[in-house]
Design a protein around this motif. Structure first.
Motif, mmCIF file in Angstrom:
data_model
loop_
_atom_site.group_PDB
_atom_site.id
_atom_site.type_symbol
_atom_site.label_atom_id
_atom_site.label_comp_id
_atom_site.label_asym_id
_atom_site.label_seq_id
_atom_site.Cartn_x
_atom_site.Cartn_y
_atom_site.Cartn_z
ATOM 1 N N ASP A 131 -40.668 121.194 97.638
ATOM 2 C CA ASP A 131 -40.453 121.560 99.046
ATOM 3 C C ASP A 131 -41.769 121.720 99.787
ATOM 4 N N TRP A 133 -44.567 120.109 99.412
ATOM 5 C CA TRP A 133 -45.090 118.815 99.834
ATOM 6 C C TRP A 133 -44.226 118.192 100.922
ATOM 7 N N GLU A 134 -42.940 118.455 100.901
ATOM 8 C CA GLU A 134 -42.056 117.869 101.914
ATOM 9 C C GLU A 134 -42.283 118.458 103.296
ATOM 10 N N VAL A 135 -42.660 119.736 103.385
ATOM 11 C CA VAL A 135 -42.821 120.357 104.706
ATOM 12 C C VAL A 135 -44.229 120.184 105.256
ATOM 13 N N MET A 136 -45.166 119.711 104.448
ATOM 14 C CA MET A 136 -46.544 119.523 104.909
ATOM 15 C C MET A 136 -46.673 118.162 105.571
ATOM 16 N N HIS A 137 -46.906 118.145 106.871
ATOM 17 C CA HIS A 137 -47.037 116.867 107.574
ATOM 18 C C HIS A 137 -47.787 117.080 108.881
ATOM 19 N N GLY A 138 -48.360 116.010 109.375
ATOM 20 C CA GLY A 138 -49.064 116.057 110.658
ATOM 21 C C GLY A 138 -50.251 117.009 110.624
ATOM 22 N N THR A 139 -50.664 117.439 111.797
ATOM 23 C CA THR A 139 -51.835 118.308 111.883
ATOM 24 C C THR A 139 -51.589 119.676 111.263
ATOM 25 N N SER A 140 -50.332 120.105 111.173
ATOM 26 C CA SER A 140 -50.049 121.400 110.555
ATOM 27 C C SER A 140 -50.437 121.422 109.080
ATOM 28 N N ALA A 141 -50.517 120.251 108.460
ATOM 29 C CA ALA A 141 -50.894 120.178 107.046
ATOM 30 C C ALA A 141 -52.351 120.548 106.820
ATOM 31 N N TYR A 148 -54.725 119.018 99.123
ATOM 32 C CA TYR A 148 -55.020 117.587 99.108
ATOM 33 C C TYR A 148 -56.348 117.304 98.410
#
Length: 289
Positions: A131, A133-141, A148
């Protein structure tokens, strides 16, 4: 650095790895697993409170603190097996398990792999690996840049972090604590010294969370494997900050779930040990479904 009043032993986990373990109190067993960038010492206040009623077992995870630091073997499945073996060596076939941060990911895997051993489960300030990794996206990551970095193939991350380890690990101690006074100078120095000596194993632990741990979670998800014990999750309100429903994510894995947010920072067991101790005691009163 030790937890005052606790006995220290070296206990074998799996693959011949020896773990540094603090043990105190008497009664039914509660195992406490530390997070990053800390050692078992993060539990010092909570452990003392719980030891009035329970045998409290507080290991350094493999690769951290004074435990052995093998080159390989950092899947959460292996690290969870360490915890089960340590408790068994100390005479406990069943125990309640509380984990923070990295330790919470180990605890989560232990709950899935050893449902007849883990009686109650608490996870502090994480999502399950898949979960996360699934919620980490875009600039919020960007908030998870270290995830990473340490997911890269062996070599570069270890060299970069070792070149300025105090600055790297200290950055997270400073950034993630809402109450910096909760980590006194001597404790902070202990954490930095321990991390300085463990850069390759810490990176290996994080790298596993981008590889084998994801694969293990995917298998459990496909098979419908869930946590069968009472589960409590306490975390900062990352869901609102990053745009996901944290409670729903956890509910998919834990049918008997109590989920709450805290006003403390990431190091909640040190910033508000009374809140965490109270929540652990409440969890232990719940009956297995």
């Amino acid at each position: 650095m030790n937890i005052e009043g606790f006995e220290y032993v070296r206990v074998p986990g799996t693959d011949g790895v020896q773990l540094n373990v603090a043990v105190g109190g008497s009664g039914s067993a509660v195992v406490l697993l530390h997070g990053f960038p800390e050692t078992h010492v993060m539990w010092r206040a909570v452990a003392h409170e719980l030891a009035a009623e329970h045998t409290v077992i507080v290991p350094d995870l493999r690769g951290y603190g004074a435990s052995d630091k093998p080159v390989e073997g950092y899947s959460k499945r292996v690290m969870a097996a360490d915890v089960v073996e340590v408790a068994r060596e100390l005479g406990y076939e069943r125990f309640a398990l509380v984990g923070h941060d990295r330790g919470a990911l180990v605890a989560f895997r232990a709950g899935l792999d050893h449902p007849d051993v883990v009686t109650h489960l608490m996870c502090l300030d994480v999502l399950p690996t898949l979960d996360m990794w699934e919620v980490m996206h875009g600039t919020s990551a960007a908030v998870g840049f270290h995830l990473y970095l340490m997911a890269q193939p062996p070599g570069l991350a270890e060299r970069m972090i070792a070149a300025s380890s105090d600055e790297f690990f200290g950055y997270f101690l400073d950034l993630w604590a809402k109450d910096p006074a909760a980590i006194p100078a001597d404790v902070r120095a202990h954490y930095l010294e321990a991390c300085r000596a463990a850069v390759p194993s810490i990176v290996a632990d994080y790298r596993a969370s981008a590889t084998v741990d994801v694969a293990d979670d995917e298998v459990d998800l496909a098979q419908g494997n869930k946590l069968r014990m009472p589960v409590t999750v306490i975390q900062q309100d990352w869901g609102s900050a990053l745009g996901f429903d944290a409670a729903a994510r956890w509910k998919a894995w834990a049918p008997d779930l109590h989920h709450q947010t805290t006003t403390a920072g990431h190091f909640m067991a040190e910033e508000d040990p009374a809140e965490i101790t109270t929540a652990i005691r409440a969890l232990l009163t719940r009956q297995r479904p």
